[in-house]
Design an enzyme around this catalytic site. Sequence first.
Site, short mmCIF file in Angstrom:
data_model
loop_
_atom_site.label_atom_id
_atom_site.label_comp_id
_atom_site.label_asym_id
_atom_site.label_seq_id
_atom_site.Cartn_x
_atom_site.Cartn_y
_atom_site.Cartn_z
N SER A 137 -4.23 7.66 -0.35
CA SER A 137 -3.51 7.03 -1.46
C SER A 137 -2.02 7.38 -1.41
CB SER A 137 -4.16 7.45 -2.78
OG SER A 137 -3.73 6.62 -3.84
N ASP A 266 -9.55 -3.24 -3.51
CA ASP A 266 -9.00 -2.01 -4.08
C ASP A 266 -8.36 -2.32 -5.44
OD1 ASP A 266 -7.40 0.25 -4.74
OD2 ASP A 266 -7.20 0.78 -2.64
N HIS A 294 -11.08 1.93 -4.08
CA HIS A 294 -9.98 2.86 -3.82
C HIS A 294 -10.57 4.22 -3.49
CE1 HIS A 294 -5.81 4.18 -3.96
NE2 HIS A 294 -6.19 5.25 -4.64
#
Length: 332
Positions: A137, A266, A294
């Site tokens: 991320s 996502d 995600h």
Amino acid sequence: MSSVFSPPWWAKSAHIQTILPSLTRVLSPLLKRERLELPDQDFIDLDWLSTPIDNQPIILMFHGLEGSADSHYIKRLFLACQSMGHCALIHHHRGCSGELNRLPRGYHSGDTEDVQISLQHLKQHFPNNPIFAVGYSLGGNVLTKYLGEQKENSLIERAVVVSAPLQLAACAKKLEKGFSKIYQSYLIKLLQQKVIDKMEKMALDKYIPVTKHQIKNLTTFHGFDHQITAPLHGFNGVDDYYRQASGLPFLAHITKPTLVIHAKDDPFMTEDVIPGPAQLSPHVSYELHKQGGHLGFIEGGSPWHPRFYLERRILDFLFPTSPSTETDNNQC
């Protein structure tokens, strides 16, 4: 191992893929902490799984926004490394290792200076050990930017980037809509509390134009980044921050073998994060999966004991059996 990901019938939803892993119990490996004192009198903490031997590769992990060694995806990769005898550690962004950092500034999505300090530290103490890196991320965006900035001077030999918000402005807008607002609300509250905690220990009024009461009103990433992140880290507002810190433009300049993994569903992102062929360096392998959420990528098991794709895929890329895996650009 095949790079094709397919979720089980019960985990087709992007939100199940995103939320369930964080609710699943993952054992915490025993880690040893090392504190690095920084040139600006601040510090960052590294947590080690083991000390490398001989010419053994070192796997350096970068967590996501407000993550740490306790994040589910970090613990799973640590455990996978442990089972295979790999050396691994995590670089905590400033203030994310369980203790507030000393300075008003914290970390941000384009903060590659601290990354370089950690890498130089590793090279100084283990000059014969190649460094592999995995970024998740926000940590994946930082890693992408570092690799593209450094090009052939990168101290990282191989890298994997997972669920990175490579176009920050687009991702901030996505998190203001629909169910994605739930994720934004959770993360913003963590960030708000951290700034409030700092305000109780140091004067921030000359750095940020808001009071403790006003911080509670910064309920979007765009607003928080404009009033807090940008001024604390020397950017001229949120647009300047998003433009300079987004990793997407740096993909074309990467010269070390790098795998980028995204899921099309996502909930943190839009199609703006998906690079076109001209935006990819020949050294970048790109996997765009239809599903995965995600930082999810549940591929089997049961809701009580899910099985994950990421750890196997990451280690397969970092320790390839064939060089052909380095340059495949896949749309899965």
